[in-house]
Design an enzyme around this catalytic site. Sequence first.
Site, PDB file in Angstrom:
ATOM      1  N   GLU A  58      -6.950   1.851 -13.056  1.00 55.82           N
ATOM      2  CA  GLU A  58      -6.432   3.019 -12.330  1.00 55.82           C
ATOM      3  C   GLU A  58      -5.115   3.499 -12.947  1.00 55.82           C
ATOM      4  OE1 GLU A  58      -8.210   2.318  -7.838  1.00 55.82           O
ATOM      5  OE2 GLU A  58      -6.232   1.539  -8.282  1.00 55.82           O
TER       6      GLU A  58
ATOM      7  N   HIS B 150     -26.454  20.465   0.676  1.00 57.60           N
ATOM      8  CA  HIS B 150     -26.595  21.085  -0.626  1.00 57.60           C
ATOM      9  C   HIS B 150     -25.526  22.144  -0.829  1.00 57.60           C
ATOM     10  CE1 HIS B 150     -28.817  22.001  -4.229  1.00 57.60           C
ATOM     11  NE2 HIS B 150     -28.841  23.286  -3.918  1.00 57.60           N
TER      12      HIS B 150
ATOM     13  N   TYR C  51      -9.075  -3.433 -11.262  1.00 59.73           N
ATOM     14  CA  TYR C  51      -8.957  -2.022 -10.915  1.00 59.73           C
ATOM     15  C   TYR C  51      -7.529  -1.491 -10.959  1.00 59.73           C
ATOM     16  CZ  TYR C  51      -8.082  -2.392  -5.762  1.00 59.73           C
ATOM     17  OH  TYR C  51      -7.579  -2.604  -4.520  1.00 59.73           O
TER      18      TYR C  51
ATOM     19  N   GLU D 186     -25.798  14.216  -1.907  1.00 55.54           N
ATOM     20  CA  GLU D 186     -27.181  14.474  -1.508  1.00 55.54           C
ATOM     21  C   GLU D 186     -28.172  13.768  -2.437  1.00 55.54           C
ATOM     22  OE1 GLU D 186     -28.987  18.399  -2.038  1.00 55.54           O
ATOM     23  OE2 GLU D 186     -27.377  18.937  -3.431  1.00 55.54           O
TER      24      GLU D 186
ATOM     25  N   LYS E 180      -0.340   5.376  -5.994  1.00 59.03           N
ATOM     26  CA  LYS E 180      -1.426   5.354  -6.986  1.00 59.03           C
ATOM     27  C   LYS E 180      -2.355   6.544  -6.820  1.00 59.03           C
ATOM     28  CE  LYS E 180      -5.172   3.910  -5.955  1.00 59.03           C
ATOM     29  NZ  LYS E 180      -5.766   2.621  -5.821  1.00 59.03           N
TER      30      LYS E 180
ATOM     31  N   CYS F  66      -1.752   1.718  -2.938  1.00 59.95           N
ATOM     32  CA  CYS F  66      -2.712   2.806  -2.682  1.00 59.95           C
ATOM     33  C   CYS F  66      -2.095   4.206  -2.697  1.00 59.95           C
ATOM     34  CB  CYS F  66      -3.373   2.642  -1.312  1.00 59.95           C
ATOM     35  SG  CYS F  66      -3.418   0.994  -0.638  1.00 59.95           S
TER      36      CYS F  66
ATOM     37  N   CYS G 211       0.827  -1.211   0.000  1.00 61.05           N
ATOM     38  CA  CYS G 211       0.000   0.000   0.000  1.00 61.05           C
ATOM     39  C   CYS G 211       0.859   1.257   0.000  1.00 61.05           C
ATOM     40  CB  CYS G 211      -0.921  -0.029   1.220  1.00 61.05           C
ATOM     41  SG  CYS G 211      -1.865   1.466   1.429  1.00 61.05           S
TER      42      CYS G 211
HETATM   43  P1  FAD Z   1       1.471  -6.132   2.013  1.00 60.49           P
HETATM   44  O1  FAD Z   1       1.124  -4.708   2.215  1.00 60.49           O
HETATM   45  O2  FAD Z   1       1.732  -6.589   0.627  1.00 60.49           O
HETATM   46  O3  FAD Z   1       2.755  -6.399   2.927  1.00 60.49           O
HETATM   47  C1  FAD Z   1       3.462  -7.601   2.927  1.00 60.49           C
HETATM   48  C2  FAD Z   1       4.909  -7.321   3.258  1.00 60.49           C
HETATM   49  O4  FAD Z   1       5.570  -8.546   3.563  1.00 60.49           O
HETATM   50  C3  FAD Z   1       5.682  -6.707   2.094  1.00 60.49           C
HETATM   51  O5  FAD Z   1       6.487  -5.632   2.538  1.00 60.49           O
HETATM   52  C4  FAD Z   1       6.562  -7.843   1.607  1.00 60.49           C
HETATM   53  O6  FAD Z   1       7.743  -7.402   0.967  1.00 60.49           O
HETATM   54  C5  FAD Z   1       6.826  -8.563   2.921  1.00 60.49           C
HETATM   55  N1  FAD Z   1       7.231  -9.954   2.774  1.00 60.49           N
HETATM   56  C6  FAD Z   1       6.800 -10.864   1.878  1.00 60.49           C
HETATM   57  N2  FAD Z   1       7.378 -12.060   2.114  1.00 60.49           N
HETATM   58  C7  FAD Z   1       8.189 -11.894   3.192  1.00 60.49           C
HETATM   59  C8  FAD Z   1       9.030 -12.757   3.924  1.00 60.49           C
HETATM   60  N3  FAD Z   1       9.161 -14.060   3.604  1.00 60.49           N
HETATM   61  N4  FAD Z   1       9.719 -12.259   4.984  1.00 60.49           N
HETATM   62  C9  FAD Z   1       9.613 -10.940   5.337  1.00 60.49           C
HETATM   63  N5  FAD Z   1       8.819 -10.078   4.664  1.00 60.49           N
HETATM   64  C10 FAD Z   1       8.107 -10.560   3.608  1.00 60.49           C
HETATM   65  N6  FAD Z   1      -5.974  -1.213  -1.228  1.00 60.49           N
HETATM   66  C11 FAD Z   1      -6.817  -0.264  -0.776  1.00 60.49           C
HETATM   67  O7  FAD Z   1      -7.440  -0.448   0.273  1.00 60.49           O
HETATM   68  N7  FAD Z   1      -7.009   0.904  -1.454  1.00 60.49           N
HETATM   69  C12 FAD Z   1      -6.352   1.169  -2.604  1.00 60.49           C
HETATM   70  O8  FAD Z   1      -6.534   2.229  -3.191  1.00 60.49           O
HETATM   71  C13 FAD Z   1      -5.445   0.198  -3.087  1.00 60.49           C
HETATM   72  N8  FAD Z   1      -4.748   0.427  -4.204  1.00 60.49           N
HETATM   73  C14 FAD Z   1      -3.851  -0.491  -4.639  1.00 60.49           C
HETATM   74  C15 FAD Z   1      -3.134  -0.210  -5.786  1.00 60.49           C
HETATM   75  C16 FAD Z   1      -2.220  -1.119  -6.258  1.00 60.49           C
HETATM   76  C17 FAD Z   1      -1.431  -0.796  -7.497  1.00 60.49           C
HETATM   77  C18 FAD Z   1      -2.018  -2.349  -5.576  1.00 60.49           C
HETATM   78  C19 FAD Z   1      -1.024  -3.346  -6.083  1.00 60.49           C
HETATM   79  C20 FAD Z   1      -2.721  -2.632  -4.434  1.00 60.49           C
HETATM   80  C21 FAD Z   1      -3.647  -1.708  -3.957  1.00 60.49           C
HETATM   81  N9  FAD Z   1      -4.392  -1.946  -2.807  1.00 60.49           N
HETATM   82  C22 FAD Z   1      -5.277  -1.004  -2.362  1.00 60.49           C
HETATM   83  C23 FAD Z   1      -4.268  -3.209  -2.074  1.00 60.49           C
HETATM   84  C24 FAD Z   1      -3.384  -3.061  -0.810  1.00 60.49           C
HETATM   85  O9  FAD Z   1      -2.140  -2.497  -1.137  1.00 60.49           O
HETATM   86  C25 FAD Z   1      -3.189  -4.430  -0.164  1.00 60.49           C
HETATM   87  O10 FAD Z   1      -4.441  -5.025   0.023  1.00 60.49           O
HETATM   88  C26 FAD Z   1      -2.475  -4.334   1.184  1.00 60.49           C
HETATM   89  O11 FAD Z   1      -1.220  -3.728   1.052  1.00 60.49           O
HETATM   90  C27 FAD Z   1      -2.323  -5.728   1.790  1.00 60.49           C
HETATM   91  O12 FAD Z   1      -1.635  -5.645   3.009  1.00 60.49           O
HETATM   92  P2  FAD Z   1      -0.855  -6.911   3.576  1.00 60.49           P
HETATM   93  O13 FAD Z   1      -0.370  -6.494   4.930  1.00 60.49           O
HETATM   94  O14 FAD Z   1      -1.676  -8.119   3.476  1.00 60.49           O
HETATM   95  O15 FAD Z   1       0.380  -7.119   2.599  1.00 60.49           O
HETATM   96  P1  NA7 Z   2      -7.111  -9.209 -10.677  1.00 64.31           P
HETATM   97  O1  NA7 Z   2      -8.162  -8.569  -9.878  1.00 64.31           O
HETATM   98  O2  NA7 Z   2      -6.735 -10.595 -10.347  1.00 64.31           O
HETATM   99  O3  NA7 Z   2      -7.461  -9.114 -12.226  1.00 64.31           O
HETATM  100  C1  NA7 Z   2      -6.611  -9.586 -13.197  1.00 64.31           C
HETATM  101  C2  NA7 Z   2      -6.984  -8.970 -14.538  1.00 64.31           C
HETATM  102  O4  NA7 Z   2      -6.042  -9.359 -15.513  1.00 64.31           O
HETATM  103  C3  NA7 Z   2      -8.330  -9.437 -15.042  1.00 64.31           C
HETATM  104  O5  NA7 Z   2      -8.898  -8.400 -15.804  1.00 64.31           O
HETATM  105  C4  NA7 Z   2      -7.939 -10.625 -15.921  1.00 64.31           C
HETATM  106  O6  NA7 Z   2      -8.863 -10.901 -16.936  1.00 64.31           O
HETATM  107  C5  NA7 Z   2      -6.658 -10.117 -16.540  1.00 64.31           C
HETATM  108  N1  NA7 Z   2      -5.762 -11.183 -16.949  1.00 64.31           N
HETATM  109  C6  NA7 Z   2      -5.286 -12.198 -16.192  1.00 64.31           C
HETATM  110  N2  NA7 Z   2      -4.432 -12.943 -16.906  1.00 64.31           N
HETATM  111  C7  NA7 Z   2      -4.363 -12.384 -18.135  1.00 64.31           C
HETATM  112  C8  NA7 Z   2      -3.644 -12.702 -19.323  1.00 64.31           C
HETATM  113  N3  NA7 Z   2      -2.815 -13.746 -19.369  1.00 64.31           N
HETATM  114  N4  NA7 Z   2      -3.821 -11.919 -20.387  1.00 64.31           N
HETATM  115  C9  NA7 Z   2      -4.667 -10.873 -20.354  1.00 64.31           C
HETATM  116  N5  NA7 Z   2      -5.370 -10.518 -19.270  1.00 64.31           N
HETATM  117  C10 NA7 Z   2      -5.212 -11.271 -18.170  1.00 64.31           C
HETATM  118  O7  NA7 Z   2      -5.757  -8.383 -10.646  1.00 64.31           O
HETATM  119  P2  NA7 Z   2      -5.272  -6.887 -10.345  1.00 64.31           P
HETATM  120  O8  NA7 Z   2      -3.777  -6.909 -10.477  1.00 64.31           O
HETATM  121  O9  NA7 Z   2      -5.926  -5.861 -11.192  1.00 64.31           O
HETATM  122  O10 NA7 Z   2      -5.666  -6.627  -8.840  1.00 64.31           O
HETATM  123  C11 NA7 Z   2      -5.336  -7.568  -7.848  1.00 64.31           C
HETATM  124  C12 NA7 Z   2      -5.590  -7.002  -6.498  1.00 64.31           C
HETATM  125  O11 NA7 Z   2      -4.483  -6.129  -6.211  1.00 64.31           O
HETATM  126  C13 NA7 Z   2      -6.825  -6.168  -6.386  1.00 64.31           C
HETATM  127  O12 NA7 Z   2      -7.889  -6.882  -5.833  1.00 64.31           O
HETATM  128  C14 NA7 Z   2      -6.347  -5.042  -5.493  1.00 64.31           C
HETATM  129  O13 NA7 Z   2      -6.782  -5.252  -4.167  1.00 64.31           O
HETATM  130  C15 NA7 Z   2      -4.886  -5.050  -5.479  1.00 64.31           C
HETATM  131  P3  NA7 Z   2     -10.112 -11.933 -16.709  1.00 64.31           P
HETATM  132  O14 NA7 Z   2     -11.159 -11.142 -15.979  1.00 64.31           O
HETATM  133  O15 NA7 Z   2      -9.556 -13.077 -15.912  1.00 64.31           O
HETATM  134  O16 NA7 Z   2     -10.482 -12.303 -18.084  1.00 64.31           O
END
Ligand code: FAD
Ligand code: NA7
Length: 512
Positions: free
Chosen positions: A222, A487, A218, A492, A84, A81, A76
Site C-alpha cells: 500500500e 448495471h 499489505y 454486478e 494511508k 488506515c 488506525c
Molecule cells: P492500536 O490502534 O494500535 O492502539 C493501541 C494504543 O495503545 C496506541 O495509541 C498506543 O500508543 C497505546 N499504548 C501502547 N502501549 C501503551 C501503554 N503501556 N500505556 C498506554 N497506552 C499504550 N486496519 C484496517 O482495518 N484497515 C486498514 O486499512 C488498515 N490499514 C493499516 C495501515 C497501516 C500502515 C497500519 C500500520 C495498520 C493498518 N491497519 C488497518 C491495522 C489497524 O490500524 C490496527 O489493526 C488497529 O489500529 C488495532 O487497534 P488496537 O486498538 O488493537 O491498537
Molecule cells: P507482516 O504482515 O508481518 O509482513 C511482514 C513482511 O515483511 C513480509 O512480507 C515479510 O516477508 C517481510 N519481512 C519480514 N522480515 C524481513 C526482513 N528481515 N527482510 C525483508 N523482508 C522481511 O507485516 P506488515 O507490516 O506488512 O503488516 C502487519 C500488520 O499491520 C498487518 O496485518 C496490518 O493489519 C497492519 P516473509 O513473507 O516473511 O518472507
Amino acid sequence: MAAFCRGRHRWKRTNCWHVLTRNLTGKFDYDLVVIGGGSGGLACSKEAAQLGQRVAVLDYVEPSLQGTKWGLGGTCVNVGCIPKKLMHQAALLGTAVKDAHKYGWQLSGPVSHDWSTMADGVQNYVRSLNWGHRVQLNDKKVKYLNMKGSLVDEHTVRALSKAGKETILTAKNVVIATGGRPKFPANVPGAAEHGLTSDDIFWLKKSPGKTLVVGASYVALECAGFLTGIGLDSTVMVRSIALRGFDQQMAGLVTDYMRAYGTRFAWKCVPKRVDKLSSGLLQVTWTDTSSGQEHRDAYDSVLWAVGRAPESKVLGLDKLGVQLNPETGKIVVAADESTSVPNIYAFGDIGEGRPELTPTAIKAGRLLARRLAGHSSELMDYDNVPTTVFTPLEYGCVGLSEQEAERRHGSDGVEVYHAFYKPLEFTVAERDASQCYLKVICERGGAQKILGLHFTGPNAGEVTQGFALAVKCGATYSHLLQTVGIHPTCAEEATKISITKRSGLDATVTGC
Ligand code: FAD
Ligand code: NA7
C-alpha cells in the site's frame, strides 16, 4: 499485599494503602481500566461508560525512533488506515487526472504533485480526529489519562506521565488494548538508524523522494503504491512472496498491476546494510538470493514494513503470569478475550491470532464491554472477516483463499467460478484491465456454499463489504445467481459469474 507493597514498589505509602483498602473492601476506583486508546480501547471504554460503568482509559504514544509522535486514537487514526487511505486517494486522483484528458478535460500545463499540501491536509484531518476522540471520551464520562500503563496486579494499574508522575488506579477489570508497533529487521546495520516505518511516513513534512520499501505484506504494498501514484520512484524489496496469507493468485494480480503502474520490484532480495553517504542519500546493499549476488543502490528514504510487534514487556505481564506467545510477544487470549489471569482481558492487535484490523478491534471491544457490564454474553465472531488491500488496483476479499479452501476441502471439493472483467470507466480512458478479476470459491457439493470471494478492481472495499454480509449469512452460488445486478457496475459481475476454473474456458467477460 502489604509485603508486596513494602518491598518491591516505589509508589507513595498513601497510594499503597489506597490500593490495599480498595482491594480489601472490594471497592475499586473504576469498574474498568483500559490500557490503550486505539481503535479497540476507545470503543471498549465508551461502550462500558454508556452502560453505566466507571471507566478510565490510558493512552500513551512512545515516539518512533525518528521522533514522530501523534495524538489520541491509536494506529488506525494516526499512522494506519486513515492517513494511508487518504494518501491512496491522492494517488488515485493522479490516475483520474490522466483519465480526465480522455474524458475531455482540458488541463493546461504539466500536472505535478506537492507532498506538503497533501501531508498538511492529511495531518490536519488526523488532528481533528484526535480532538474528536477526546471530546467523545469527555461526553461519555470516560476518564482519559495521557499516561503509560503497566500492571501491578490483576486489579491495579500503574500510570506514568511523560514527566514521570505516577498515578495508581484500581479497577474490577483491566483490559489491555495496546496494539503493536512496526519492527526493524535484526542484523541489518543502519536499518533503524536511517530508516523510516509506517509510524513516520504519514507525518513527513517533506517528500520521502526515491524510496525503497522493504517487506511485501499489505502495509508495504500500500505504501509503495501510493508513493508511485504521486509520482515517486519506489521499489518494493520482496524476500519471499507478496501478501503472505492472502490468496496467491490475487496477490499476483495486485503486484502485476503495480509493476505496470510503475512500482519496481526486487524479488527474492534481502537487505544487508544501509549506509548514509556524504550526499545524504542512503546506500542500501542487498543480496539477490536467487543468484547469490550482492547489489547496491542509493535512495532518499528506506521504509521498513517488515511486520509489527507489541510492546508487551513494558506492561509488566510476566510478573503477573499473563501468558504470552514467546515468538510474537502477543497475549494468549480465549474466545471471550480473557487472558490466563482472572480480571485481565486483552484484544485487538495485541491478542494472539486476532486479525490485525480496526473493525475487529472495535467490535471485539464493544462486545467485551457489554459482557463485562453483564449486559450480554455475545462473543466476537472472527470468522469471515472481510478486508481490502488499498493498492493501486484495490483487492477486497472475504472468506477463504483458494489455497486454504483446497487445503480444507481438497481440490475436488471446491468449485471456483471466475471472471476477468473490464470496469466501464476503464474503456474510454483506454486503461488496461488485465488484472481486474473476480472469483467466487464454493463448496463443490450440496448447495455450493460460498467459502470465499475475491475481487480486484475499483472500490474493492465498497464492493466486498456487501458480499461479506451474504457470506456471513451462508450464501450459496445459487443465491448469487438469483441476485439481480446493478448495471453498470463492477460488482454486478458476481451475479453473472458462471465459468468454472475447472472447465478451462476463457473467463473473459464480453459484452454487457
Ligand atoms: P492500536 O490502534 O494500535 O492502539 C493501541 C494504543 O495503545 C496506541 O495509541 C498506543 O500508543 C497505546 N499504548 C501502547 N502501549 C501503551 C501503554 N503501556 N500505556 C498506554 N497506552 C499504550 N486496519 C484496517 O482495518 N484497515 C486498514 O486499512 C488498515 N490499514 C493499516 C495501515 C497501516 C500502515 C497500519 C500500520 C495498520 C493498518 N491497519 C488497518 C491495522 C489497524 O490500524 C490496527 O489493526 C488497529 O489500529 C488495532 O487497534 P488496537 O486498538 O488493537 O491498537
Ligand atoms: P507482516 O504482515 O508481518 O509482513 C511482514 C513482511 O515483511 C513480509 O512480507 C515479510 O516477508 C517481510 N519481512 C519480514 N522480515 C524481513 C526482513 N528481515 N527482510 C525483508 N523482508 C522481511 O507485516 P506488515 O507490516 O506488512 O503488516 C502487519 C500488520 O499491520 C498487518 O496485518 C496490518 O493489519 C497492519 P516473509 O513473507 O516473511 O518472507
